[in-house]
Design an enzyme around this catalytic site. Sequence first.
Site, PDB file in Angstrom:
ATOM      1  N   ASN A 102       2.084  -0.686  -4.824  1.00  0.00           N
ATOM      2  CA  ASN A 102       2.713   0.087  -3.661  1.00  0.00           C
ATOM      3  C   ASN A 102       2.212   0.872  -2.996  1.00  0.00           C
ATOM      4  OD1 ASN A 102       4.708  -1.391  -5.098  1.00  0.00           O
ATOM      5  ND2 ASN A 102       5.393   0.243  -6.571  1.00  0.00           N
ATOM      6  N   HIS A 119      -3.378  -1.534  -2.407  1.00  0.00           N
ATOM      7  CA  HIS A 119      -2.734  -2.032  -0.972  1.00  0.00           C
ATOM      8  C   HIS A 119      -2.856  -0.867  -0.137  1.00  0.00           C
ATOM      9  CE1 HIS A 119      -0.782  -5.844  -2.932  1.00  0.00           C
ATOM     10  NE2 HIS A 119      -2.450  -5.879  -2.900  1.00  0.00           N
ATOM     11  N   CYS A 127      -8.142   4.613  12.095  1.00  0.00           N
ATOM     12  CA  CYS A 127      -8.371   3.679  13.063  1.00  0.00           C
ATOM     13  C   CYS A 127      -8.421   2.433  13.120  1.00  0.00           C
ATOM     14  CB  CYS A 127      -9.734   4.599  13.907  1.00  0.00           C
ATOM     15  SG  CYS A 127     -10.128   3.829  15.410  1.00  0.00           S
ATOM     16  N   CYS A 146      -6.942   6.899  18.559  1.00  0.00           N
ATOM     17  CA  CYS A 146      -7.838   7.577  17.766  1.00  0.00           C
ATOM     18  C   CYS A 146      -8.398   8.548  18.729  1.00  0.00           C
ATOM     19  CB  CYS A 146      -8.713   6.782  17.386  1.00  0.00           C
ATOM     20  SG  CYS A 146     -10.300   7.334  16.411  1.00  0.00           S
ATOM     21  N   GLY A 186       7.456  -4.724 -12.482  1.00  0.00           N
ATOM     22  CA  GLY A 186       8.183  -4.582 -11.026  1.00  0.00           C
ATOM     23  C   GLY A 186       7.251  -5.461 -10.008  1.00  0.00           C
ATOM     24  N   SER A 188       6.397  -9.475  -8.728  1.00  0.00           N
ATOM     25  CA  SER A 188       6.400 -10.915  -8.718  1.00  0.00           C
ATOM     26  C   SER A 188       5.449 -11.685  -9.203  1.00  0.00           C
ATOM     27  CB  SER A 188       7.219 -11.486  -7.479  1.00  0.00           C
ATOM     28  OG  SER A 188       6.279 -11.097  -6.568  1.00  0.00           O
TER      29      SER A 188
HETATM   30  P1  OAD Z   1       8.063  -8.479  -5.000  1.00  0.00           P
HETATM   31  O1  OAD Z   1       9.162  -7.970  -3.866  1.00  0.00           O
HETATM   32  O2  OAD Z   1       7.310  -9.683  -4.723  1.00  0.00           O
HETATM   33  O3  OAD Z   1       8.533  -8.365  -6.207  1.00  0.00           O
HETATM   34  C1  OAD Z   1       9.174  -7.305  -6.809  1.00  0.00           C
HETATM   35  C2  OAD Z   1       9.549  -7.552  -8.412  1.00  0.00           C
HETATM   36  O4  OAD Z   1      10.169  -6.499  -8.938  1.00  0.00           O
HETATM   37  C3  OAD Z   1      10.301  -8.944  -8.566  1.00  0.00           C
HETATM   38  O5  OAD Z   1       9.702  -9.835  -9.402  1.00  0.00           O
HETATM   39  C4  OAD Z   1      11.708  -8.176  -8.967  1.00  0.00           C
HETATM   40  O6  OAD Z   1      12.268  -9.234  -9.945  1.00  0.00           O
HETATM   41  C5  OAD Z   1      11.430  -6.806  -9.549  1.00  0.00           C
HETATM   42  N1  OAD Z   1      12.238  -6.058  -9.600  1.00  0.00           N
HETATM   43  C6  OAD Z   1      13.176  -5.678  -8.839  1.00  0.00           C
HETATM   44  N2  OAD Z   1      13.859  -4.708  -9.295  1.00  0.00           N
HETATM   45  C7  OAD Z   1      13.471  -4.263 -10.435  1.00  0.00           C
HETATM   46  C8  OAD Z   1      13.601  -3.252 -11.466  1.00  0.00           C
HETATM   47  N3  OAD Z   1      14.540  -2.290 -11.119  1.00  0.00           N
HETATM   48  N4  OAD Z   1      12.601  -2.974 -12.412  1.00  0.00           N
HETATM   49  C9  OAD Z   1      11.544  -3.902 -12.419  1.00  0.00           C
HETATM   50  N5  OAD Z   1      11.425  -4.754 -11.710  1.00  0.00           N
HETATM   51  C10 OAD Z   1      12.283  -5.168 -10.684  1.00  0.00           C
HETATM   52  O7  OAD Z   1       7.169  -7.195  -4.771  1.00  0.00           O
HETATM   53  P2  OAD Z   1       5.612  -7.220  -5.129  1.00  0.00           P
HETATM   54  O8  OAD Z   1       5.417  -8.003  -6.509  1.00  0.00           O
HETATM   55  O9  OAD Z   1       5.274  -5.736  -5.361  1.00  0.00           O
HETATM   56  O10 OAD Z   1       1.360  -6.833  -0.511  1.00  0.00           O
HETATM   57  O11 OAD Z   1       4.468  -7.853  -3.963  1.00  0.00           O
HETATM   58  C11 OAD Z   1       3.341  -7.881  -4.271  1.00  0.00           C
HETATM   59  C12 OAD Z   1       2.817  -7.482  -2.736  1.00  0.00           C
HETATM   60  O12 OAD Z   1       3.293  -8.566  -1.756  1.00  0.00           O
HETATM   61  C13 OAD Z   1       3.277  -6.348  -2.248  1.00  0.00           C
HETATM   62  O13 OAD Z   1       2.298  -5.228  -2.418  1.00  0.00           O
HETATM   63  C14 OAD Z   1       2.952  -6.724  -0.690  1.00  0.00           C
HETATM   64  C15 OAD Z   1       3.333  -8.182  -0.534  1.00  0.00           C
HETATM   65  O14 OAD Z   1       2.755  -9.015   0.390  1.00  0.00           O
HETATM   66  C16 OAD Z   1       0.975  -6.364   0.898  1.00  0.00           C
HETATM   67  O15 OAD Z   1       1.673  -5.475   1.529  1.00  0.00           O
HETATM   68  C17 OAD Z   1      -0.547  -6.518   1.015  1.00  0.00           C
END
Ligand code: OAD
Length: 245
Positions: A102, A119, A127, A146, A186, A188
């Site tokens: 996050n 991330h 910049c 910048c 939290g 995916s």
């Molecule tokens: P996702 O949106 O892919 O996944 C969010 C996860 O949180 C899902 O599996 C939901 O089921 C779960 N979820 C939702 N509500 C929840 C709650 N209240 N408690 C626990 N879990 C819950 O987000 P990320 O896995 O963080 O990368 O995505 C990974 C990366 O993909 C991000 O950091 C970003 C994106 O591309 C970059 O920006 C480089």
Amino acid sequence: MEFSLELLTTLRAAARVAVLTGAGISAESGIPTFREAQTGLWAQYAPTELATPDAFRRNPKLVWEWYAWRRELVARAAPNPGHFALAEMEQQIRSFTLITQNIDSLHQRAGSINVIELHGNIVRTKCFNEGTVVDTWTSDEIPPRCPHCNGYLRPDVVWFNESLPADALRTAYETAASAEVFFSIGTSAAVQPAASLPVLAHQNGAVTVEINPVSTSLTHQMTHVLTGKAGESLPELVRVVWGIK
Ligand code: OAD
């Protein structure tokens, strides 16, 4: 929520705990996760169309304004009980590392200290040409320029097709490989290399725990699966293990 005696005993005895968090732990703070539909004004764009160097080159103003919208969303958000529970857990464990995907600073705002930002962070600006963090600028262009090279400024976050900060990634791998207990909360587990950390921990003998309302590609190989919201299960787990409200 019921927890297995094995998980409670393991946590009470653990000296090295690592946690990987994703957007799901900030969902209860009102910040949409990545795989949820974009809301409102930005519904027409997919993050992959905005969070890339090419998108910024094509339309720097649009990308800068998208992040300005998200920065405003993050500034208005507050840490939720899930963030606070992890800050409490850190106080109870001799060696505790929080690795987050996050970019919202909510872990730090909840009191977590040892945080690795895989991330980047939306509150920092750098910049686009030099890659150096810039704290202040006088330019009132959008995006601002910048002060050193007059190139565009951009948010200090990792975009698609960009590499992660090397130090952060190295520390994350080392921490995952030596953890006694590894939480995946939290996320995916859809994006590498972050999604490989729980697997690395498991391969090195860690007890692994997933906290998510739904199952993911990692669920089948986790030692413990707490199906539910992080803002509910984490405070309950910390209360049961360490007696902290
Ligand atoms: P996702 O949106 O892919 O996944 C969010 C996860 O949180 C899902 O599996 C939901 O089921 C779960 N979820 C939702 N509500 C929840 C709650 N209240 N408690 C626990 N879990 C819950 O987000 P990320 O896995 O963080 O990368 O995505 C990974 C990366 O993909 C991000 O950091 C970003 C994106 O591309 C970059 O920006 C480089």
